[in-house]
Design a protein around this motif. Structure first.
Motif, PDB file in Angstrom:
ATOM      1  N   THR A  12       3.027   6.526  -3.602  1.00 23.17           N
ATOM      2  CA  THR A  12       2.750   6.798  -5.014  1.00 23.17           C
ATOM      3  C   THR A  12       1.273   6.598  -5.304  1.00 23.17           C
ATOM      4  O   THR A  12       0.721   5.524  -5.034  1.00 23.17           O
ATOM      5  N   VAL A  13       0.642   7.627  -5.842  1.00 19.57           N
ATOM      6  CA  VAL A  13      -0.759   7.539  -6.269  1.00 19.57           C
ATOM      7  C   VAL A  13      -0.773   7.220  -7.755  1.00 19.57           C
ATOM      8  O   VAL A  13      -0.185   7.937  -8.566  1.00 19.57           O
ATOM      9  N   THR A  14      -1.443   6.139  -8.117  1.00 21.60           N
ATOM     10  CA  THR A  14      -1.475   5.684  -9.508  1.00 21.60           C
ATOM     11  C   THR A  14      -2.885   5.837 -10.078  1.00 21.60           C
ATOM     12  O   THR A  14      -3.830   6.193  -9.370  1.00 21.60           O
ATOM     13  N   ARG A  15      -3.019   5.498 -11.347  1.00 15.67           N
ATOM     14  CA  ARG A  15      -4.351   5.517 -11.964  1.00 15.67           C
ATOM     15  C   ARG A  15      -5.298   4.538 -11.283  1.00 15.67           C
ATOM     16  O   ARG A  15      -6.512   4.751 -11.261  1.00 15.67           O
ATOM     17  N   SER A  16      -4.735   3.471 -10.740  1.00 16.80           N
ATOM     18  CA  SER A  16      -5.586   2.512 -10.018  1.00 16.80           C
ATOM     19  C   SER A  16      -6.284   3.170  -8.839  1.00 16.80           C
ATOM     20  O   SER A  16      -7.440   2.853  -8.532  1.00 16.80           O
ATOM     21  N   HIS A  17      -5.596   4.114  -8.188  1.00 19.02           N
ATOM     22  CA  HIS A  17      -6.229   4.830  -7.079  1.00 19.02           C
ATOM     23  C   HIS A  17      -7.393   5.686  -7.579  1.00 19.02           C
ATOM     24  O   HIS A  17      -8.420   5.812  -6.898  1.00 19.02           O
ATOM     25  N   LEU A  18      -7.227   6.282  -8.749  1.00 19.78           N
ATOM     26  CA  LEU A  18      -8.331   7.065  -9.313  1.00 19.78           C
ATOM     27  C   LEU A  18      -9.500   6.145  -9.654  1.00 19.78           C
ATOM     28  O   LEU A  18     -10.668   6.506  -9.450  1.00 19.78           O
TER      29      LEU A  18
ATOM     30  N   ASN B   8       0.813  -1.219   0.000  1.00 17.24           N
ATOM     31  CA  ASN B   8       0.000   0.000   0.000  1.00 17.24           C
ATOM     32  C   ASN B   8       0.847   1.269   0.000  1.00 17.24           C
ATOM     33  O   ASN B   8       0.309   2.364   0.118  1.00 17.24           O
ATOM     34  N   ALA B   9       2.176   1.117  -0.134  1.00 19.65           N
ATOM     35  CA  ALA B   9       3.001   2.300  -0.380  1.00 19.65           C
ATOM     36  C   ALA B   9       2.766   2.821  -1.792  1.00 19.65           C
ATOM     37  O   ALA B   9       3.090   3.972  -2.098  1.00 19.65           O
ATOM     38  N   SER B  10       2.227   1.947  -2.668  1.00 20.21           N
ATOM     39  CA  SER B  10       1.763   2.420  -3.978  1.00 20.21           C
ATOM     40  C   SER B  10       0.343   1.915  -4.177  1.00 20.21           C
ATOM     41  O   SER B  10      -0.566   2.336  -3.460  1.00 20.21           O
ATOM     42  N   ASP B  11       0.114   0.980  -5.100  1.00 18.73           N
ATOM     43  CA  ASP B  11      -1.272   0.621  -5.406  1.00 18.73           C
ATOM     44  C   ASP B  11      -1.675  -0.769  -4.927  1.00 18.73           C
ATOM     45  O   ASP B  11      -2.637  -1.343  -5.428  1.00 18.73           O
ATOM     46  N   GLY B  12      -0.950  -1.316  -3.944  1.00 21.28           N
ATOM     47  CA  GLY B  12      -1.398  -2.543  -3.297  1.00 21.28           C
ATOM     48  C   GLY B  12      -2.317  -2.221  -2.138  1.00 21.28           C
ATOM     49  O   GLY B  12      -2.472  -1.057  -1.759  1.00 21.28           O
ATOM     50  N   THR B  13      -2.910  -3.250  -1.535  1.00 20.47           N
ATOM     51  CA  THR B  13      -3.824  -3.015  -0.409  1.00 20.47           C
ATOM     52  C   THR B  13      -3.240  -3.456   0.932  1.00 20.47           C
ATOM     53  O   THR B  13      -3.756  -3.074   1.977  1.00 20.47           O
ATOM     54  N   ALA B  14      -2.177  -4.261   0.912  1.00 16.32           N
ATOM     55  CA  ALA B  14      -1.575  -4.759   2.148  1.00 16.32           C
ATOM     56  C   ALA B  14      -0.360  -3.913   2.515  1.00 16.32           C
ATOM     57  O   ALA B  14       0.356  -3.409   1.648  1.00 16.32           O
ATOM     58  N   SER B  15      -0.125  -3.769   3.815  1.00 13.15           N
ATOM     59  CA  SER B  15       1.062  -3.047   4.264  1.00 13.15           C
ATOM     60  C   SER B  15       2.309  -3.860   3.928  1.00 13.15           C
ATOM     61  O   SER B  15       2.235  -5.071   3.690  1.00 13.15           O
ATOM     62  N   PRO B  16       3.469  -3.226   3.896  1.00 20.24           N
ATOM     63  CA  PRO B  16       4.691  -3.983   3.618  1.00 20.24           C
ATOM     64  C   PRO B  16       4.874  -5.176   4.557  1.00 20.24           C
ATOM     65  O   PRO B  16       5.245  -6.267   4.113  1.00 20.24           O
TER      66      PRO B  16
END
Length: 467
Positions: free
Chosen positions: A128-134, A13-21
């Motif tokens: 990082t906010v990606t298009r997946s977040h949008l 979830n530091a980028s476009d995943g849902t789980a923490s590192p």
């Protein structure tokens, strides 16, 4: 054939995943992954947490990143084993993030003019906010039913809410990754159906590409064979990656694209060696302890206590810590596992295992071998594994050693199995022991006169018996 499951493409979830590192690492361990990276999009924000969790879970780890490239279509390059603090890659990733922020803001405003105000649904505080977040924000705002519709109706490359990205050239990305000590790998080439792949791979190879991700969840067998061949013909590494994104990519789990193939064994050895070279001695010890599978509640408690103390940076390697310190014990057996070598311990007046203090050495397997040789005189010793057979925290009562009083303290002990030849002559070490003797394995527990050690010896006898 590779027996080591690994995964060189994972998101948090530091980028476009849902789980923490840390959650990603725990799941990787559950799936039997022995070596992994964290490769979030254009950022390394989750690396420190993932690396700490990997040590505690006994997984070899490398920092990584996934970077978009300027190309007519999708082109992603993984940077495996980078130094996240290298100035050049830090500047490059900061530029990527700034470009993403500008683009995301433009797309959010475009979507608002289309009647989709997604700003209240956008995430905060991630790398990082990606298009997946949008796309997720469009879904959460009720403007679409799922992410597929979000891309199809609004933010796909031909959608009314789309804004083109500004990206680095592939040659610049490869140079940046190489400059940070990493290996550039072409990610998921199976998804690049419209590209002239031989031509592209030749271009990237000339620029310094190091590998191709031939094993991927969506790759067909034919595609895997083709890209594996492309890599081998050019002297590139063949890699596997799940591209795990958590709930954002259902059905994909860490390690799922690994196969027991010879080419992947070579890749595992390459990156395992790379991980070992950047690992500190204490980091390696922590990983070894983290990999240990406790077989009782007591071992689980002792393992956790040791891991917590190591992560806090507590000094356990020397006897300067008078309350507790690390030791390594030797369970010396004959090759048939029918006999165990014990010494008569001068301080505790009991038949006992051999072993000693770490005294600054973090490689406790080496300590065990050294102590076994010193205390028995045996030269033909074979360390069965550099992984301990048991972990225990043992109370040591106050005693006199070499004429000096020693206060009560704890030994945080790792035990290693060592094989020896019972026919080889034994040599007593008078300042430590006054006798050495091979005991039938079934008599070891009764030979000890230390009540607190009998359960430990019983455990070791059971674990080292030949099945």
């Amino acid at each position: 054939m590779s027996e080591h499951r690994f995964d060189l493409h994972i998101h948090s979830n530091a980028s476009d995943g849902t789980a923490s590192p840390a959650e990603v690492v725990s799941l990787a361990r559950e799936r039997g992954v022995e070596l992994m990276v964290l490769s979030d999009h254009d950022c390394t924000d989750g690396v420190a947490e993932a690396e700490r969790a990997a040590r505690q879970n006994g997984i070899a780890f490398l920092p990584a990143v996934e970077m978009d490239n300027r190309f007519a279509g999708q082109l992603h390059i993984l940077g495996l084993g980078i130094d996240p603090e290298e100035p050049g890659i830090k500047r490059m990733l900061a530029t990527c993030r700034e470009r993403r922020n500008v683009r995301n803001e433009a797309m959010i405003e475009k979507l608002k003019t289309l009647g989709c105000d997604i700003r209240p649904y956008m995430p905060e505080g991630i790398g990082t906010v990606t298009r997946s977040h949008l796309a997720i924000a469009l879904r959460d705002g009720g403007y679409v039913k799922d992410l597929k519709e979000a891309f199809a109706r609004y933010i796909g490359d031909k959608g009314p809410g789309y804004v083109p990205a500004v990206r680095f050239e592939p040659e610049e990305v490869i140079a940046g990754i190489r400059g940070a000590g990493g290996v550039p790998v072409l990610a998921h080439p199976c998804l690049m159906s419209k590209a002239d792949m031989p031509k592209l791979i030749d271009r990237l190879t000339e620029a310094g590409l190091g590998g191709i991700e031939a094993y991927y969840p969506q790759s067909s067998h034919g595609q895997t064979v083709t890209f594996r061949s492309f890599a081998e013909q050019r002297g590139l590494l063949v890699t596997c990656g799940s591209d795990y994104h958590g709930l954002n990519r259902p059905g994909v789990e860490p390690g799922c694209s690994w196969k027991p193939d010879a080419c992947l064994q070579r890749t595992y050895e390459f990156f395992s060696d790379m991980a070992a070279k950047r690992e500190t001695p204490l980091g390696k010890l922590t990983r070894i302890v983290g990999a240990y599978e406790p077989l009782s509640e007591t071992e689980a408690r002792d393992r956790k206590e040791l891991l917590d103390r190591l992560e806090r940076g507590e000094q356990l390697l020397t006897r300067d810590n008078e309350e507790r310190h690390l030791t390594a014990s030797c369970w010396i057996v004959d090759p048939a596992r029918e006999r165990v070598l014990l010494c008569w311990h001068n301080i505790f007046n009991s038949w006992s295992w051999t072993g000693g203090h770490a005294d600054g050495e973090a490689d406790l397997a080496r300590v065990a071998l050294k102590e076994a040789e010193e205390e028995t005189g045996l030269k033909k010793l074979k360390l069965v594994s550099d992984k301990p057979v048991s972990i225990e925290i043992l109370p040591v009562p106050a005693h006199i050693k070499r004429g000096k009083p020693v206060a009560a303290h704890e030994h945080i002990n790792l035990t290693y199995v060592i094989e020896a030849d019972p026919e080889e002559p034994l040599t007593v070490k008078p300042d430590e022991n006054s006798a050495l003797r091979w005991f039938p394995a079934g008599e070891v527990v009764d030979a000890s006169s230390e009540p607190e050690m009998k359960p430990v010896y019983r455990k070791l006898t059971e674990r080292t018996a030949k099945r």
